[in-house]
Design a protein around this motif. Structure first.
Motif, PDB file in Angstrom:
ATOM      1  N   LEU A 203       0.823  -1.202   0.000  1.00  0.00           N
ATOM      2  CA  LEU A 203       0.000   0.000   0.000  1.00  0.00           C
ATOM      3  C   LEU A 203       0.863   1.261   0.000  1.00  0.00           C
ATOM      4  O   LEU A 203       0.583   2.224  -0.721  1.00  0.00           O
ATOM      5  N   MET A 204       1.931   1.258   0.792  1.00  0.00           N
ATOM      6  CA  MET A 204       2.820   2.423   0.844  1.00  0.00           C
ATOM      7  C   MET A 204       3.520   2.639  -0.493  1.00  0.00           C
ATOM      8  O   MET A 204       3.773   3.784  -0.885  1.00  0.00           O
ATOM      9  N   ALA A 205       3.817   1.569  -1.219  1.00  0.00           N
ATOM     10  CA  ALA A 205       4.401   1.724  -2.555  1.00  0.00           C
ATOM     11  C   ALA A 205       3.419   2.455  -3.476  1.00  0.00           C
ATOM     12  O   ALA A 205       3.815   3.345  -4.243  1.00  0.00           O
ATOM     13  N   LEU A 206       2.144   2.111  -3.388  1.00  0.00           N
ATOM     14  CA  LEU A 206       1.120   2.792  -4.176  1.00  0.00           C
ATOM     15  C   LEU A 206       0.993   4.255  -3.760  1.00  0.00           C
ATOM     16  O   LEU A 206       0.941   5.150  -4.603  1.00  0.00           O
ATOM     17  N   ILE A 207       0.976   4.496  -2.447  1.00  0.00           N
ATOM     18  CA  ILE A 207       0.869   5.866  -1.936  1.00  0.00           C
ATOM     19  C   ILE A 207       2.055   6.702  -2.407  1.00  0.00           C
ATOM     20  O   ILE A 207       1.886   7.836  -2.876  1.00  0.00           O
ATOM     21  N   GLN A 208       3.252   6.144  -2.319  1.00  0.00           N
ATOM     22  CA  GLN A 208       4.443   6.876  -2.752  1.00  0.00           C
ATOM     23  C   GLN A 208       4.426   7.135  -4.248  1.00  0.00           C
ATOM     24  O   GLN A 208       4.826   8.213  -4.700  1.00  0.00           O
ATOM     25  N   CYS A 209       3.927   6.194  -5.019  1.00  0.00           N
ATOM     26  CA  CYS A 209       3.796   6.390  -6.463  1.00  0.00           C
ATOM     27  C   CYS A 209       2.858   7.564  -6.740  1.00  0.00           C
ATOM     28  O   CYS A 209       3.179   8.453  -7.527  1.00  0.00           O
ATOM     29  N   LEU A 210       1.709   7.569  -6.078  1.00  0.00           N
ATOM     30  CA  LEU A 210       0.735   8.646  -6.291  1.00  0.00           C
ATOM     31  C   LEU A 210       1.280   9.998  -5.836  1.00  0.00           C
ATOM     32  O   LEU A 210       1.141  10.999  -6.542  1.00  0.00           O
ATOM     33  N   GLU A 211       1.901  10.032  -4.667  1.00  0.00           N
ATOM     34  CA  GLU A 211       2.464  11.290  -4.177  1.00  0.00           C
ATOM     35  C   GLU A 211       3.538  11.813  -5.118  1.00  0.00           C
ATOM     36  O   GLU A 211       3.622  13.016  -5.368  1.00  0.00           O
ATOM     37  N   GLY A 212       4.328  10.914  -5.683  1.00  0.00           N
ATOM     38  CA  GLY A 212       5.405  11.312  -6.585  1.00  0.00           C
ATOM     39  C   GLY A 212       4.931  11.780  -7.938  1.00  0.00           C
ATOM     40  O   GLY A 212       5.671  12.456  -8.660  1.00  0.00           O
ATOM     41  N   ARG A 213       3.702  11.429  -8.297  1.00  0.00           N
ATOM     42  CA  ARG A 213       3.172  11.789  -9.617  1.00  0.00           C
ATOM     43  C   ARG A 213       2.005  12.775  -9.527  1.00  0.00           C
ATOM     44  O   ARG A 213       1.298  12.983 -10.506  1.00  0.00           O
ATOM     45  N   MET A 214       1.832  13.417  -8.364  1.00  0.00           N
ATOM     46  CA  MET A 214       0.698  14.321  -8.185  1.00  0.00           C
ATOM     47  C   MET A 214       0.730  15.516  -9.126  1.00  0.00           C
ATOM     48  O   MET A 214      -0.325  16.012  -9.522  1.00  0.00           O
ATOM     49  N   ASP A 215       1.906  15.985  -9.533  1.00  0.00           N
ATOM     50  CA  ASP A 215       1.951  17.084 -10.501  1.00  0.00           C
ATOM     51  C   ASP A 215       1.230  16.692 -11.778  1.00  0.00           C
ATOM     52  O   ASP A 215       0.474  17.483 -12.345  1.00  0.00           O
ATOM     53  N   GLU A 216       1.435  15.455 -12.231  1.00  0.00           N
ATOM     54  CA  GLU A 216       0.751  14.964 -13.431  1.00  0.00           C
ATOM     55  C   GLU A 216      -0.759  14.854 -13.209  1.00  0.00           C
ATOM     56  O   GLU A 216      -1.550  15.195 -14.086  1.00  0.00           O
ATOM     57  N   VAL A 217      -1.127  14.351 -12.041  1.00  0.00           N
ATOM     58  CA  VAL A 217      -2.550  14.201 -11.724  1.00  0.00           C
ATOM     59  C   VAL A 217      -3.232  15.566 -11.706  1.00  0.00           C
ATOM     60  O   VAL A 217      -4.297  15.758 -12.301  1.00  0.00           O
ATOM     61  N   LEU A 218      -2.605  16.534 -11.035  1.00  0.00           N
ATOM     62  CA  LEU A 218      -3.195  17.873 -10.941  1.00  0.00           C
ATOM     63  C   LEU A 218      -3.282  18.542 -12.314  1.00  0.00           C
ATOM     64  O   LEU A 218      -4.282  19.199 -12.630  1.00  0.00           O
ATOM     65  N   ALA A 219      -2.255  18.362 -13.142  1.00  0.00           N
ATOM     66  CA  ALA A 219      -2.283  18.925 -14.499  1.00  0.00           C
ATOM     67  C   ALA A 219      -3.394  18.276 -15.317  1.00  0.00           C
ATOM     68  O   ALA A 219      -4.110  18.953 -16.062  1.00  0.00           O
ATOM     69  N   SER A 220      -3.559  16.968 -15.166  1.00  0.00           N
ATOM     70  CA  SER A 220      -4.618  16.258 -15.874  1.00  0.00           C
ATOM     71  C   SER A 220      -5.992  16.740 -15.425  1.00  0.00           C
ATOM     72  O   SER A 220      -6.887  16.957 -16.256  1.00  0.00           O
ATOM     73  N   ARG A 221      -6.166  16.936 -14.141  1.00  0.00           N
ATOM     74  CA  ARG A 221      -7.443  17.443 -13.629  1.00  0.00           C
ATOM     75  C   ARG A 221      -7.742  18.817 -14.212  1.00  0.00           C
ATOM     76  O   ARG A 221      -8.882  19.102 -14.599  1.00  0.00           O
ATOM     77  N   GLU A 222      -6.717  19.647 -14.242  1.00  0.00           N
ATOM     78  CA  GLU A 222      -6.910  21.000 -14.764  1.00  0.00           C
ATOM     79  C   GLU A 222      -7.308  20.958 -16.244  1.00  0.00           C
ATOM     80  O   GLU A 222      -8.224  21.654 -16.662  1.00  0.00           O
ATOM     81  N   ARG A 223      -6.625  20.133 -17.037  1.00  0.00           N
ATOM     82  CA  ARG A 223      -6.975  19.987 -18.458  1.00  0.00           C
ATOM     83  C   ARG A 223      -8.401  19.475 -18.607  1.00  0.00           C
ATOM     84  O   ARG A 223      -9.177  19.967 -19.410  1.00  0.00           O
ATOM     85  N   TYR A 224      -8.739  18.473 -17.840  1.00  0.00           N
ATOM     86  CA  TYR A 224     -10.072  17.875 -17.904  1.00  0.00           C
ATOM     87  C   TYR A 224     -11.141  18.903 -17.555  1.00  0.00           C
ATOM     88  O   TYR A 224     -12.124  19.069 -18.265  1.00  0.00           O
ATOM     89  N   ASP A 225     -10.932  19.591 -16.421  1.00  0.00           N
ATOM     90  CA  ASP A 225     -11.915  20.569 -15.952  1.00  0.00           C
ATOM     91  C   ASP A 225     -12.056  21.750 -16.892  1.00  0.00           C
ATOM     92  O   ASP A 225     -13.141  22.294 -17.047  1.00  0.00           O
ATOM     93  N   SER A 226     -10.981  22.195 -17.524  1.00  0.00           N
ATOM     94  CA  SER A 226     -11.055  23.364 -18.416  1.00  0.00           C
ATOM     95  C   SER A 226     -11.747  23.008 -19.733  1.00  0.00           C
ATOM     96  O   SER A 226     -12.270  23.898 -20.394  1.00  0.00           O
ATOM     97  N   GLY A 227     -11.797  21.739 -20.068  1.00  0.00           N
ATOM     98  CA  GLY A 227     -12.446  21.320 -21.311  1.00  0.00           C
ATOM     99  C   GLY A 227     -13.917  21.036 -21.151  1.00  0.00           C
ATOM    100  O   GLY A 227     -14.613  20.781 -22.128  1.00  0.00           O
ATOM    101  N   ARG A 228     -14.411  21.111 -19.958  1.00  0.00           N
ATOM    102  CA  ARG A 228     -15.825  20.807 -19.700  1.00  0.00           C
ATOM    103  C   ARG A 228     -16.591  22.112 -19.531  1.00  0.00           C
ATOM    104  O   ARG A 228     -16.119  23.064 -18.972  1.00  0.00           O
ATOM    105  N   THR A 229     -17.805  22.117 -20.026  1.00  0.00           N
ATOM    106  CA  THR A 229     -18.658  23.282 -19.877  1.00  0.00           C
ATOM    107  C   THR A 229     -19.604  23.073 -18.711  1.00  0.00           C
ATOM    108  O   THR A 229     -20.081  21.950 -18.502  1.00  0.00           O
ATOM    109  N   PRO A 230     -19.855  24.124 -17.949  1.00  0.00           N
ATOM    110  CA  PRO A 230     -20.793  23.983 -16.821  1.00  0.00           C
ATOM    111  C   PRO A 230     -22.189  23.628 -17.329  1.00  0.00           C
ATOM    112  O   PRO A 230     -22.627  24.115 -18.356  1.00  0.00           O
ATOM    113  N   THR A 231     -22.845  22.742 -16.607  1.00  0.00           N
ATOM    114  CA  THR A 231     -24.234  22.384 -16.933  1.00  0.00           C
ATOM    115  C   THR A 231     -25.119  22.951 -15.854  1.00  0.00           C
ATOM    116  O   THR A 231     -24.717  23.161 -14.722  1.00  0.00           O
ATOM    117  N   GLY A 232     -26.277  23.181 -16.199  1.00  0.00           N
ATOM    118  CA  GLY A 232     -27.076  23.722 -15.143  1.00  0.00           C
ATOM    119  C   GLY A 232     -28.468  23.784 -15.482  1.00  0.00           C
ATOM    120  O   GLY A 232     -29.379  24.180 -15.007  1.00  0.00           O
TER     121      GLY A 232
END
Length: 134
Positions: A105-134
């Motif tokens: 489990l700690m190996a997985l946690i360390q992998c995720l913590e080490g790659r969070m810049d990629e995750v955050l960049a991906s979230r930002e790209r994903y969120d900026s490409g979506r239009t608000p619904t309402g």
């Protein structure tokens, strides 16, 4: 590369987490749930008393931590040792099985913590490409 099913068949494991009635599903849920994963990770650092553990796993309620510890103890991952002192002292530590699971489990946690810049960049790209619904 062999699939999970092929590896399982090759090893002839008696349990299959992908099967609806398999008891390993419950343990997988205890280990991978938010509080279970964080509790195992915290205990991988060494034995802790309840309140030390609660401080280490920031945000967990007393009730949820107690439930998590009970489930992990029942599954054989955590050992609860009550000391006959006044006031009573209870220490929690990982069993041999718990140390193995926590290590993975700690190996997985360390992998995720080490790659969070990629995750955050991906979230930002994903969120900026979506239009608000309402």
């Amino acid at each position: 590369m062999a699939t999970t099913r092929e590896r399982t068949q090759e090893q002839e494991l008696p349990f299959d987490v992908f099967s609806r009635g398999c008891p390993s599903r419950g343990t997988l849920e205890h280990v991978t749930g938010r509080w279970g994963a964080l509790t195992l990770g915290a205990l991988s650092e060494g034995s802790l008393r309840f309140n030390e553990l609660r401080r280490r796993v920031d945000g967990v309620s007393e009730k949820m931590l107690a439930q998590t510890l009970h489930a992990l103890e029942r599954d054989g991952l955590v050992l609860r040792e009550a000391q006959p002192t006044n006031p009573p002292r209870v220490d929690y530590e990982l069993t041999s099985l718990g140390r193995e699971v926590a290590g993975r489990l700690m190996a997985l946690i360390q992998c995720l913590e080490g790659r969070m810049d990629e995750v955050l960049a991906s979230r930002e790209r994903y969120d900026s490409g979506r239009t608000p619904t309402g």
